[in-house]
Scaffold this active site. Structure first.
Site, PDB file in Angstrom:
ATOM      1  N   GLY A   1       0.483  -5.087  -0.085  1.00 28.10           N
ATOM      2  CA  GLY A   1      -1.224  -4.955  -0.971  1.00 28.10           C
ATOM      3  C   GLY A   1      -0.178  -5.730  -1.863  1.00 28.10           C
ATOM      4  O   GLY A   1      -1.991  -6.915  -2.714  1.00 28.10           O
TER       5      GLY A   1
ATOM      6  N   GLU B   1      -1.595  -9.935  -1.138  1.00 28.85           N
ATOM      7  CA  GLU B   1      -2.053  -9.821  -0.936  1.00 28.85           C
ATOM      8  C   GLU B   1      -3.380  -9.719  -2.697  1.00 28.85           C
ATOM      9  O   GLU B   1      -3.841 -10.171  -2.541  1.00 28.85           O
ATOM     10  CB  GLU B   1      -2.970  -9.464  -0.271  1.00 28.85           C
ATOM     11  CG  GLU B   1      -2.280  -9.014   1.350  1.00 28.85           C
ATOM     12  CD  GLU B   1      -3.410  -7.987   2.153  1.00 28.85           C
ATOM     13  OE1 GLU B   1      -4.067  -8.400   3.077  1.00 28.85           O
ATOM     14  OE2 GLU B   1      -3.065  -6.899   1.871  1.00 28.85           O
TER      15      GLU B   1
ATOM     16  N   ALA C   1       0.656  -1.086   0.019  1.00 32.93           N
ATOM     17  CA  ALA C   1      -0.021  -0.279   0.404  1.00 32.93           C
ATOM     18  C   ALA C   1       0.491   0.896   0.221  1.00 32.93           C
ATOM     19  O   ALA C   1       2.041   0.981   0.146  1.00 32.93           O
ATOM     20  CB  ALA C   1      -0.772   0.127   1.203  1.00 32.93           C
TER      21      ALA C   1
ATOM     22  N   GLU D   1       4.178  -6.278   6.664  1.00 38.24           N
ATOM     23  CA  GLU D   1       3.303  -4.775   7.862  1.00 38.24           C
ATOM     24  C   GLU D   1       3.353  -5.166   9.348  1.00 38.24           C
ATOM     25  O   GLU D   1       3.274  -3.965  10.054  1.00 38.24           O
ATOM     26  CB  GLU D   1       1.842  -5.045   7.659  1.00 38.24           C
ATOM     27  CG  GLU D   1       1.186  -4.914   5.678  1.00 38.24           C
ATOM     28  CD  GLU D   1       1.337  -6.230   5.013  1.00 38.24           C
ATOM     29  OE1 GLU D   1       0.373  -6.254   4.217  1.00 38.24           O
ATOM     30  OE2 GLU D   1       1.724  -7.159   5.196  1.00 38.24           O
TER      31      GLU D   1
END
Length: 187
Positions: free
Chosen positions: A110, A113, A64, A133
């Protein structure tokens, strides 16, 4: 300036490219453009398969956009922002067409993911995949906590999420996180 998310198609195959240099972060703008692209491709009857990659070779997606984090923390709409990411990844996971993702470099947070939402994951040899993270004091917020254990099992998923340590592409293939490792796909 290039588009953050673009695609070209030939013979029924759409090649989607995320291009947000230098680290290809999944900013809210990239997520929005990716959702628009996925929606358009799902409706396009001429498209039978979707492939996603990036133009680089060092970083696939670094996660992100941490520059957006301060605005998210005190934002009363934080839940909606997080759910927007879930919506994008859910639309990819639920596509009625086969989806393939080509990981061509660091695939973190991300990016990992995002990869988990695809039917088939191909990684170049130099790729590292992980959910770092935890090292920032946060947890995967895009559905990785559900999708990762389904692919690699609970114990390995917990190890990856608790330690934040990435795995190499060869390890990822061994544990079922990627389907295939290749030297390169850009040649």
């Amino acid at each position: 300036m290039t588009a953050l998310v673009s695609y070209k198609s030939a013979d029924g195959i759409a090649i989607v490219i995320i291009d947000n240099p230098p680290m290809n972060v999944l900013s809210q703008q990239v997520q929005k453009k990716l959702k628009e692209t996925v929606t358009a491709l799902e409706k396009d009857d001429d498209i039978v398969c979707v492939v996603l990659t990036t133009p680089g070779d060092k970083v696939f997606i670094a996660g992100a956009d941490i520059k957006e984090f301060p605005n998210m923390i005190d934002n009363p709409n934080m839940r909606e922002d997080v759910m927007a990411m879930h919506d994008v990844l859910g639309s990819l996971e639920d596509m009625t067409k086969p989806t393939i993702i080509v990981l061509d470099g660091l695939t973190l947070g991300g990016g990992c993911e995002l990869a988990l939402a695809f039917d088939i994951r191909i990684a170049e040899e130099h790729t590292q995949i992980g959910l770092p993270e935890v090292n920032l004091g946060i947890f995967p917020g895009g559905g990785g906590t559900q999708r990762l254990p389904r692919l690699v099992g609970s114990a390995k998923a917990k190890e990856m999420m608790f330690t934040g340590e990435p795995v190499s592409s060869s390890e990822a293939e061994k544990i079922g996180l990627v389907n295939k490792v290749v030297s390169t796909v850009k040649d």
